[in-house]
Design a protein around this motif. Structure first.
Motif, mmCIF file in Angstrom:
data_model
loop_
_atom_site.group_PDB
_atom_site.id
_atom_site.type_symbol
_atom_site.label_atom_id
_atom_site.label_comp_id
_atom_site.label_asym_id
_atom_site.label_seq_id
_atom_site.Cartn_x
_atom_site.Cartn_y
_atom_site.Cartn_z
ATOM 1 N N LEU A 304 0.833 -1.204 0.000
ATOM 2 C CA LEU A 304 0.000 0.000 0.000
ATOM 3 C C LEU A 304 0.869 1.255 0.000
ATOM 4 C CD1 LEU A 304 -3.117 -0.183 2.302
ATOM 5 C CD2 LEU A 304 -2.978 0.351 -0.116
ATOM 6 N N LEU A 305 1.946 1.214 0.761
ATOM 7 C CA LEU A 305 2.845 2.364 0.767
ATOM 8 C C LEU A 305 3.466 2.535 -0.617
ATOM 9 C CD1 LEU A 305 4.648 2.074 4.224
ATOM 10 C CD2 LEU A 305 2.417 2.955 3.671
ATOM 11 N N LEU A 306 3.794 1.412 -1.239
ATOM 12 C CA LEU A 306 4.329 1.483 -2.607
ATOM 13 C C LEU A 306 3.267 2.076 -3.543
ATOM 14 C CD1 LEU A 306 6.625 0.781 -4.557
ATOM 15 C CD2 LEU A 306 5.605 -1.460 -4.840
ATOM 16 N N PHE A 307 2.027 1.693 -3.283
ATOM 17 C CA PHE A 307 0.902 2.214 -4.055
ATOM 18 C C PHE A 307 0.873 3.743 -3.954
ATOM 19 C CE2 PHE A 307 -3.451 3.621 -4.376
ATOM 20 C CZ PHE A 307 -4.039 2.802 -5.310
ATOM 21 N N VAL A 308 0.975 4.255 -2.711
ATOM 22 C CA VAL A 308 0.973 5.711 -2.530
ATOM 23 C C VAL A 308 2.147 6.319 -3.280
ATOM 24 C CG1 VAL A 308 1.158 7.555 -0.834
ATOM 25 C CG2 VAL A 308 -0.204 5.537 -0.320
ATOM 26 N N SER C 45 5.661 2.050 10.281
ATOM 27 C CA SER C 45 6.270 2.729 9.138
ATOM 28 C C SER C 45 6.465 4.211 9.419
ATOM 29 C CB SER C 45 5.376 2.578 7.906
ATOM 30 O OG SER C 45 5.097 1.246 7.659
ATOM 31 N N PHE C 46 5.406 4.809 9.927
ATOM 32 C CA PHE C 46 5.442 6.246 10.208
ATOM 33 C C PHE C 46 6.576 6.566 11.183
ATOM 34 C CE2 PHE C 46 2.136 9.866 10.758
ATOM 35 C CZ PHE C 46 3.159 10.800 10.698
ATOM 36 N N LEU C 47 6.587 5.852 12.321
ATOM 37 C CA LEU C 47 7.556 6.191 13.362
ATOM 38 C C LEU C 47 8.972 5.819 12.941
ATOM 39 C CD1 LEU C 47 5.402 5.144 16.412
ATOM 40 C CD2 LEU C 47 5.819 7.427 15.514
ATOM 41 N N TYR C 48 9.092 4.748 12.168
ATOM 42 C CA TYR C 48 10.423 4.339 11.690
ATOM 43 C C TYR C 48 11.010 5.401 10.767
ATOM 44 C CZ TYR C 48 13.961 1.349 9.510
ATOM 45 O OH TYR C 48 15.126 0.820 9.048
ATOM 46 N N LEU C 49 10.193 5.855 9.836
ATOM 47 C CA LEU C 49 10.677 6.901 8.932
ATOM 48 C C LEU C 49 11.012 8.168 9.721
ATOM 49 C CD1 LEU C 49 8.334 6.585 5.837
ATOM 50 C CD2 LEU C 49 10.682 5.816 6.095
ATOM 51 N N TYR C 127 6.575 12.577 5.548
ATOM 52 C CA TYR C 127 5.620 12.909 6.603
ATOM 53 C C TYR C 127 4.217 13.039 6.029
ATOM 54 C CZ TYR C 127 3.016 15.831 9.864
ATOM 55 O OH TYR C 127 2.045 16.332 10.683
ATOM 56 N N SER C 128 4.094 13.804 4.958
ATOM 57 C CA SER C 128 2.761 14.043 4.412
ATOM 58 C C SER C 128 2.151 12.733 3.921
ATOM 59 C CB SER C 128 2.835 15.060 3.275
ATOM 60 O OG SER C 128 3.565 14.534 2.193
ATOM 61 N N ALA C 129 2.955 11.896 3.294
ATOM 62 C CA ALA C 129 2.425 10.619 2.804
ATOM 63 C C ALA C 129 1.977 9.750 3.966
ATOM 64 C CB ALA C 129 3.486 9.902 1.980
ATOM 65 N N ALA C 130 2.745 9.792 5.071
ATOM 66 C CA ALA C 130 2.410 8.938 6.206
ATOM 67 C C ALA C 130 1.125 9.394 6.883
ATOM 68 C CB ALA C 130 3.565 8.918 7.204
ATOM 69 N N VAL C 131 0.981 10.726 7.068
ATOM 70 C CA VAL C 131 -0.261 11.227 7.648
ATOM 71 C C VAL C 131 -1.428 10.855 6.738
ATOM 72 C CG1 VAL C 131 -1.552 13.285 8.275
ATOM 73 C CG2 VAL C 131 0.858 13.118 8.850
ATOM 74 N N TRP C 132 -1.198 11.004 5.448
ATOM 75 C CA TRP C 132 -2.277 10.730 4.488
ATOM 76 C C TRP C 132 -2.729 9.273 4.592
ATOM 77 C CZ3 TRP C 132 -3.827 7.826 0.412
ATOM 78 C CH2 TRP C 132 -4.858 8.345 -0.387
ATOM 79 N N ILE C 133 -1.777 8.354 4.635
ATOM 80 C CA ILE C 133 -2.176 6.938 4.579
ATOM 81 C C ILE C 133 -2.849 6.528 5.887
ATOM 82 C CG2 ILE C 133 -0.009 5.919 5.406
ATOM 83 C CD1 ILE C 133 -1.785 4.382 2.530
#
Lengths: 642, 257, 223
Positions: A304-308, C45-49, C127-133
Motif C-alpha cells: 500500500l505504501l508502494l501504491f501511494v 512505518s510512520f515512526l520508523y521513517l 511525513y505528508s504521505a504517512a499522515v495521508w495513509i
C-alpha cells in the motif's frame, strides 16, 4: 435436518428462482470484470489526464475494476448485500450455493462446499506451478551457457520475478488450499468450513488475482524480482502496479482463508476430539494459517505504501523525500520469513500424517511434534532481519538475529525426530507418498544445514545474494515443501477424486523429479560458492560447469513434472476406483464413502482416541468408552442398545 | 505376502546388532561427509584473498564438518529403515501393525540436548567469527578509506585521502581497507567474492565494510542485488597490488599518496 | 479413529445458536487480529521513517503540519458512537444503534473533509504521505463500520436478528470497539510524530553526499 433431507433430490427442482444469484457463474464474472475494468480505465483517464503518474493510475484503476467486477459478477457480494438489507439467504439459497445437484457446473460457480473449493484450489495450484515451472525452464535455458543470449535482460529480469512470485504464491496455498480445505473439515469431523461463503471468496479472489499478476508481463515486466525491493520498484514500469495489486488481492484472500480455517479448526472439531486427539496435519494447517494471518498484513501495508508512492507520488521509499528503502525490507521480511514456515509446516505435517499410516505405527512423540510446531511459529516472528544482514540496516542487531535464527534449528530437529521415530521399526510400505517422506528427509536436511550457514553473519556476508541462497531456499521450499505437497497429493488423491493415483507413472515421476532436483540445486550451490550472484542473465565463464549441470537437472525436473501431470489427469479421468480407505488409515476422512456426500457425515462422529493407535489393542467392545472430553450432550456408547 | 519375520522374532533379534549396523552406517556417512566438507567447499570458494575470506572459508568448513554427523544420523536411519523394515508388496487389511511406540523419553531428551548443544556451539563460533571479522580492519596500520558509489550499472571508487577517482578498484596488499558504500539510484550490493565481504549500497545512506586483502592478484567486484536491466553487467575488477605499485598507480591517476 | 468404534450412529443433533455465535465471534476476532497487524505496520512505518529522518527530508519544512484537532475530534466522535451502540445493547438507550450509525457517518465525513484540508499534498514528503495513509486507513475503517452499523439498524427494523443472528449485533459491537482503538492508535502516531516534527533536524544534517550514516533523531538532539 438429516442427511436424508439434504440429499433427497427434490422432485420439483428448487423452486425459488430467487434472484439473479442462481444465474451467476465464472462467465458472468469475467464479463462483469471486463466491463468494470474498461469503465475504470476510462474514468482514470479522465481523472489523471496528463498527470505524471497517469499510466500507473490507469493501470491500478483497471485492475481494481477487474477484481471488483469479477467478484461482483461471480456473486461474491450477494451475501453481504442481502445481509445489509435484512433479507438473509434462505436455506434453499444456502443449498444452492453449496452446489447441491449441480454437477460439474458447481466448479465454475461461487460454490461454498469445502470439497469443491478444495478441488478448485488443487487445479489452481497445479496451473500456477505449471506456469512458474515453465518460467523456470526458460530461465534455466538462458543460463545453459555463459552468454546464451536466449533471453534479453528485461525479459529475463521479469521472468525471474514472475517465476519467484508465482511459485511463492503457489507454494503458500499448495497444502493449506487443496488439502486444508478438502481434508481438514473431514479430518476433524465437520460438515463444512466455519464460513463457507468466505471460503469461496478466498478462492475466487485468487482467480481474480492471476490475470492481474500476469498482466505484468505485458506492462513492461517487473524489474525487481519477487521481493519487489524499493526504490527500484518505485521507478519500474506499470508492470510493478500489477505486482502490487496482485499482492493486495492475495493478502485479502490469505486473511480470509486464514481466519476461516483457523475458526474451523478451533471451533468445529468433532465431539471428543480434544487437542491431544487432533491429527498432526490439522496442527500443521492451523500453524500455517495462524502464522499467515498477522504476517501478510505487513506485506499488504508494504505494498500500500508502494501504491501511494507510485500512484500519488508519495515518498515512503524515496530517500530524498525522507523515505527509506529499509522500511520496505523490514515490512517485507516481517511477512517473508514467517511465510517460509507457512509453506513448510503444513507440508511436513502432511508427511508426518502419512508416515504414521505407511509405517503402521503411532506418530512418534506427538507432544514433541506439537511443541516443535509451536516453537517454530513463535520463533519465526523474531528472525526476519537475517535477510538483511548485508543490507547495513542495523549491524548491531545482527548478533541477536543470528541467535534467534539458529535457535529455530532446534524445533526443526524435533520435526526430524518425530518422522525418524515413526519410521523406526515400522512396517514400511514404500508407496509413492512414503517415498516423498524419504525424499523430504534427504532434501530438508540439506536445506536445513545450508540455512545454518546463512544464519551465520560472516558467512551470510559472503553468500547473501548469491546462487547459494537460491539453491538453499529451493531445497527447503521445493525439496521439502513441494515434495511434501506431492506426497499429500498421492495420499489424499483417492479421497479427493475417488480414484487411485497410477503407481508406475508416479514412481517414474518421483525419480525424475528428485534426481533432477538434486542435480539442479547441487549445481547451483556450486556456482553460488564460486561467487555467482543471483538473478543474472549471463555470467562469468568460470561458472559454466555448474550452470550447465543445473540446467540439465532442471529439464529432468520438467519432464518428471509432466509425467506426474499426465498421471494425475489420466488417473482422475479413468484410474482405478478407490476403496473407502485404501491405506488403512485411522483418521476420520477415511470413514466417509466415495464420492463424499454433500455434508460429509451422515452422523457426526464422536472421537474417543487419537488417530494413531496402530498396533495397539483396540478398546474392547464391552468396556465403556471414555467420556469425550468436550462433549456438550452425552455420548452414546457403541455397542450399547440404541 | 509379507516375507518378513514376525514382530516377536524382531524383538528377539539382538538390539545390539541393530545398533551396530546403524553405527556402522552412520560412521560411513559421517566420514564421507567430513571428507566432502574438508575438500569441496574450499575447492569451490577458491584461494582466499583476504583475512575475512580466510575466516569465511574456515567457518564454512567447520560448519560442514560439524553438520556431517547430523546429516549422517538422518540418512543412516532412513537407509537402515529401508533395508530392514521395508514391506514387500502393498498393505492389506489384517496385516500386523508395527510396534505401538509412542515416544521414548531418553531418545527425545538426547536428541534435543545434542541439537541444542550443537546450536550453541555454532552460535558461539559465529559470534567469535563475527567479532573477528568486524575488528579486522581496526587493527594494524591506518586503514585506507575508499568511497564506493553504485549507480545503474557501474561502480565508482574514490580515494578521498589520495584525491583519486576510478572505475577500477586497486588495493594495496596487507593494508586494512574500509569501504564506505552508497548508491545514487536504487539498491546495489557491493560484493568482493574472493574477499568475503558484501554490503548493500543504499541510496541516501552510507554503509560500511572492511577487510585486509592479503593476496596479490586480480579479483572481481560484483553487484549482488537485482538493480535493473543490466544488473548482470555491473561488475568490474579488483586488483590487489604491492604497496609500491599502489603508490605508483595513485600517482598515475593524478593523486597524492 | 477406526470407523466402527468411533462413529456414533445417533449423536447428531442440530447445532445450537450459541455454537454459531461463538464461531462467528472467533472469526471476527481473527480478522481484527489481521487488521491490527495492518494498523501496527502503518504506525511502525510512520515512526520508523520519523526516527531515521533520511537525508533530513522526513519533514524538511516548507509545508504545513497536520493539525491534531481533526483526528482527535474524529476519534472522540467514534468513541461516543461506539458507546451509544453498546448502551443500546445493554438496554439503556433505545435508539443507540441509529445514533451510532449517524455518529460514525459524521466521523467518516469529517475525516474526508480533513483529508481535503491538509496543509500539504501527499507527495510533499514522507511525513505528508504517512499522515495521508493513516487518515485514509481510518476512512476505510469508518466506511466498513457505517456499512455494518447500517446493516444492524436495518436488520433490527426488519426483525432479521433472530436466533443465532442476534450474535451479529454483539460482533458488530466488537468491531465498533476495535475501530475506535485503531483510530486512537493512528491519531496517537500522528501526535507523536507531530510533537517531534518541529525539532531542528534539518540543519544538523550533513549534506547527502557526505559519508556518514545520518543518525541524529529528534530524541538525541535538543528538542
Amino acid at each position: 435436518m438429516t442427511t436424508a433431507d439434504i440429499y433427497k433430490t427434490d422432485p420439483s427442482p428448487v423452486a425459488p428462482h430467487g434472484g439473479i444469484m442462481r444465474r451467476l457463474n465464472v462467465g458472468t464474472g469475467i464479463i462483469a470484470g471486463i466491463v468494470l475494468a474498461v469503465v475504470a480505465n476510462v474514468l482514470a483517464k479522465k481523472l489523471a489526464d496528463g498527470h505524471t503518474h497517469e499510466p500507473d493510475v490507469r493501470a491500478v484503476f483497471t485492475m481494481f475494476g477487474w477484481a471488483v467486477g469479477f467478484l461482483l459478477g461471480m456473486g461474491a457480494f450477494t451475501g453481504p448485500f442481502r445481509w445489509l438489507v435484512g433479507r438473509d439467504l434462505t436455506h434453499a439459497d444456502e443449498l444452492f450455493l453449496a452446489g447441491k445437484d449441480q454437477g460439474v457446473g458447481r466448479y465454475f460457480r461461487f460454490t461454498t462446499d469445502h470439497k469443491v473449493v478444495g478441488i478448485q484450489y488443487l487445479v489452481l495450484v497445479m496451473v500456477m506451478l505449471g506456469a512458474g515451472g515453465s518460467m523456470a525452464m526458460l530461465i534455466r535455458t538462458d543460463l545453459i551457457s555463459p552468454n546464451s543470449g536466449f533471453l534479453g535482460p528485461q525479459t529475463y529480469n521479469s521472468l525471474v520475478g514472475l517465476h519467484g512470485l508465482t511459485m511463492i504464491l503457489a507454494t503458500i496455498i499448495m497444502v493449506t488450499g487443496p488439502f486444508g480445505n478438502f481434508v481438514v473439515p473431514l479430518m476433524i469431523g465437520a460438515r463444512d468450513m466455519a464460513f463457507p461463503r468466505l471460503n469461496a471468496l478466498s478462492f475466487w479472489l485468487l482467480v481474480a488475482m492471476l490475470p492481474i499478476l500476469y498482466s505484468a508481463a505485458f506492462l513492461g515486466g517487473i524489474p525487481m524480482g519477487w521481493v519487489g525491493y524499493t526504490p527500484i520498484a518505485d521507478q519500474g514500469p506499470p508492470g510493478v502496479d500489477a505486482y502490487m495489486m496482485a499482492i493486495l488481492v492475495f493478502a485479502v484472500s490469505t486473511a480470509v482463508a486464514g481466519m476461516n480455517i483457523t475458526t474451523t479448526i478451533v471451533t468445529m472439531r468433532a465431539r471428543g476430539m480434544t487437542w491431544t486427539r487432533t491429527p498432526i496435519f490439522v496442527y500443521g494447517v492451523l500453524a500455517s494459517v495462524v502464522l499467515a494471518l498477522p504476517a501478510f498484513p505487513f506485506f499488504m501495508a508494504a505494498e500500500l505504501l508502494l501504491f501511494v508512492d507510485r500512484v500519488m507520488g508519495g515518498g515512503f521509499y524515496v530517500p530524498n523525500r525522507g523515505g527509506q528503502p529499509w522500511l520496505y525490507q523490514n515490512l517485507f521480511w516481517l511477512m517473508g520469513h514467517p511465510e517460509v514456515y507457512v509453506i513448510l509446516i503444513p507440508a511436513v505435517t502432511a508427511l508426518m500424517e502419512l508416515t504414521a499410516v505407511f509405517a503402521r505405527k503411532p506418530l512418534f512423540s506427538f507432544r514433541i511434534a506439537v511443541l516443535s510446531i509451536i516453537a517454530i511459529v513463535g520463533l519465526s516472528a523474531t528472525v526476519w532481519a537475517h535477510h538483511m544482514f548485508a543490507s547495513g540496516w542495523a549491524p548491531d542487531l545482527n548478533g541477536p538475529f543470528m541467535l534467534t535464527t539458529e535457535m529455530i534449528s532446534i524445533p526443526t530437529g524435533g520435526l526430524f525426530l518425530v518422522i525418524l521415530g515413526t519410521i523406526w521399526r515400522g512396517r514400511i510400505w514404500t508407496a509413492f507418498p512414503m517415498m516423498c517422506t524419504y525424499a523430504m528427509l534427504w532434501n530438508f536436511i540439506i536445506g536445513g544445514i545450508t540455512g545454518i550457514y546463512l544464519s551465520d553473519v560472516p558467512l551470510d556476508y559472503q553468500l547473501h545474494g548469491s546462487m547459494f541462497v537460491t539453491a538453499h531456499f529451493h531445497y527447503t521450499l521445493m525439496g521439502a515443501g513441494l515434495t511434501g505437497a506431492m506426497g499429500a497429493l498421492g495420499y489424499w488423491f483417492p479421497k479427493m477424486t475417488g480414484r487411485m493415483l497410477g503407481n508406475t507413472p508416479a514412481f517414474v515421476s518421483f525419480w525424475l523429479v528428485q534426481i533432477g532436483f538434486n542435480v539442479t540445486f547441487l549445481g547451483m550451490f556450486m556456482v553460488g560458492l564460486q561467487g555467482q550472484p543471483r538473478r543474472v542473465v549471463h555470467y562469468d565463464a568460470s561458472f559454466h560447469t555448474g550452470n550447465t549441470i543445473s540446467t540439465l537437472g532442471a529439464y529432468c525436473i520438467g519432464i518428471g513434472m509432466l509425467v506426474l501431470l499426465y498421471d494425475v489427469i489420466s488417473s482422475w479421468r479413468h484410474g482405478d476406483l478407490a476403496p473407502m480407505n485404501p491405506w488403512g488409515a485411522k483418521t476420520l476422512e477415511w470413514t466417509v464413502p466415495n464420492p463424499i456426500p454433500l455434508e460429509n457425515f451422515a452422523v457426526l462422529p464422536v472421537v474417543t482416541e487419537d488417530a494413531y493407535g496402530y498396533g495397539e489393542e483396540p478398546v474392547p467392545e464391552s468396556e465403556p468408552e471414555p467420556v469425550p472430553a468436550s462433549a456438550g450432550a452425552e455420548a452414546d456408547v457403541p455397542g450399547a442398545p440404541a | 505376502m509379507s516375507v518378513e519375520t514376525t514382530p516377536a522374532d524382531r524383538q528377539g533379534r539382538s538390539r545390539s546388532e541393530e545398533l551396530k549396523t546403524l553405527t556402522i552406517l552412520w560412521a560411513i556417512f559421517t566420514v564421507l561427509g567430513v571428507i566432502f566438507a574438508l575438500i569441496v567447499p574450499h575447492h569451490l570458494m577458491g584461494p582466499s584473498a583476504s583475512n575475512t575470506m580466510t575466516e569465511v572459508e574456515r567457518t564454512f568448513t567447520m560448519f560442514s564438518v560439524a553438520s556431517a554427523p547430523v546429516a549422517a544420523v538422518v540418512w543412516a536411519l532412513a537407509v537402515y529403515s529401508l533395508m530392514r523394515w521395508r514391506r514387500r508388496g502393498a498393505w492389506k487389511e489384517g496385516d500386523p501393525d508395527g510396534p505401538p511406540l509412542r515416544g521414548h523419553g531418553m531418545t527425545s531428551g538426547i536428541w534435543i540436548f545434542l541439537s541444542s548443544a550443537l546450536c550453541l556451539f555454532l552460535l558461539i563460533w559465529g559470534l567469535a567469527a563475527l567479532s573477528k571479522v568486524d575488528s579486522a580492519a581496526a587493527s594494524g596500520a591506518t586503514p585506507l578509506e575508499i568511497d564506493v558509489t553504485g549507480q545503474q550499472w557501474v561502480w565508482t571508487f574514490s580515494y578521498p585521502s589520495q584525491g583519486v577517482e576510478s572505475d577500477q578498484l586497486v588495493l594495496p596488499v596487507n593494508r586494512p581497507v574500509v569501504f564506505k558504500v552508497t548508491s545514487d539510484d536504487v539498491i546495489h550490493s557491493f560484493w568482493l567474492p574472493e574477499m568475503g565481504i558484501k554490503v548493500d549500497a543504499n541510496p541516501g545512506v552510507t554503509t560500511s565494510t572492511s577487510t585486509v586483502p592479503d593476496r596479490l592478484g586480480l579479483y572481481h567486484v560484483r553487484c549482488a542485488e537485482l538493480c535493473g536491466l543490466l544488473h548482470a553487467d555491473m561488475e568490474t575488477n579488483a586488483r590487489v597490488v604491492t604497496s609500491d605499485d599502489f603508490d605508483t598507480w595513485i600517482a598515475g591517476q593524478g593523486g597524492h599518496a | 479413529m477406526s470407523t466402527e468404534s468411533l462413529v456414533n450412529k445417533e449423536a447428531f443433533a442440530p447445532e445450537e445458536p450459541h455454537d454459531f455465535g461463538e464461531r462467528w465471534r472467533v472469526g471476527a476476532l481473527l480478522l481484527i487480529l489481521a487488521d491490527a497487524a495492518f494498523v501496527a505496520a502503518l504506525s511502525f512505518s510512520f515512526l520508523y521513517l520519523r526516527a531515521l529522518d533520511t537525508q533530513g527530508s522526513f519533514h524538511p519544512g516548507g509545508t504545513g503540519v497536520a493539525t491534531l484537532w481533526w483526528p482527535w475530534t474524529v476519534s472522540a466522535v467514534m468513541v461516543l458512537s461506539a458507546l451509544a451502540y453498546w448502551t443500546q445493547l445493554r438496554g439503556s438507550f433505545a435508539n443507540g444503534v441509529a445514533v451510532s450509525v449517524a455518529g460514525m457517518a459524521v466521523a467518516l465525513v469529517l475525516t474526508i473533509v480533513q483529508m481535503y484540508q491538509f496543509p500539504f499534498t501527499v507527495s510533499d514528503n514522507a511525513y505528508s504521505a504517512a499522515v495521508w495513509i493513516i487518515t485514509a486507513a481510518n476512512v476505510f475503517h469508518l466506511a466498513l463500520t457505517v456499512f455494518l452499523g447500517l446493516g444492524i439498524a436495518i436488520r433490527r427494523q426488519r426483525g432479521a436478528n433472530r436466533g443465532a443472528r442476534d450474535w451479529h449485533v454483539r460482533i458488530v459491537g466488537i468491531w465498533y470497539t476495535w475501530v475506535c482503538v485503531a483510530a486512537f492508535v493512528g491519531t496517537l502516531t500522528i501526535s507523536v510524530a507531530n510533537g517531534t516534527v518541529g525539532c531542528p533536524l534539518a540543519k544538523d544534517q550533513p549534506d547527502p553526499g557526505a559519508r556518514s550514516v545520518p543518525s541524529s533523531s529528534c530524541s538525541s538532539s535538543a528538542r
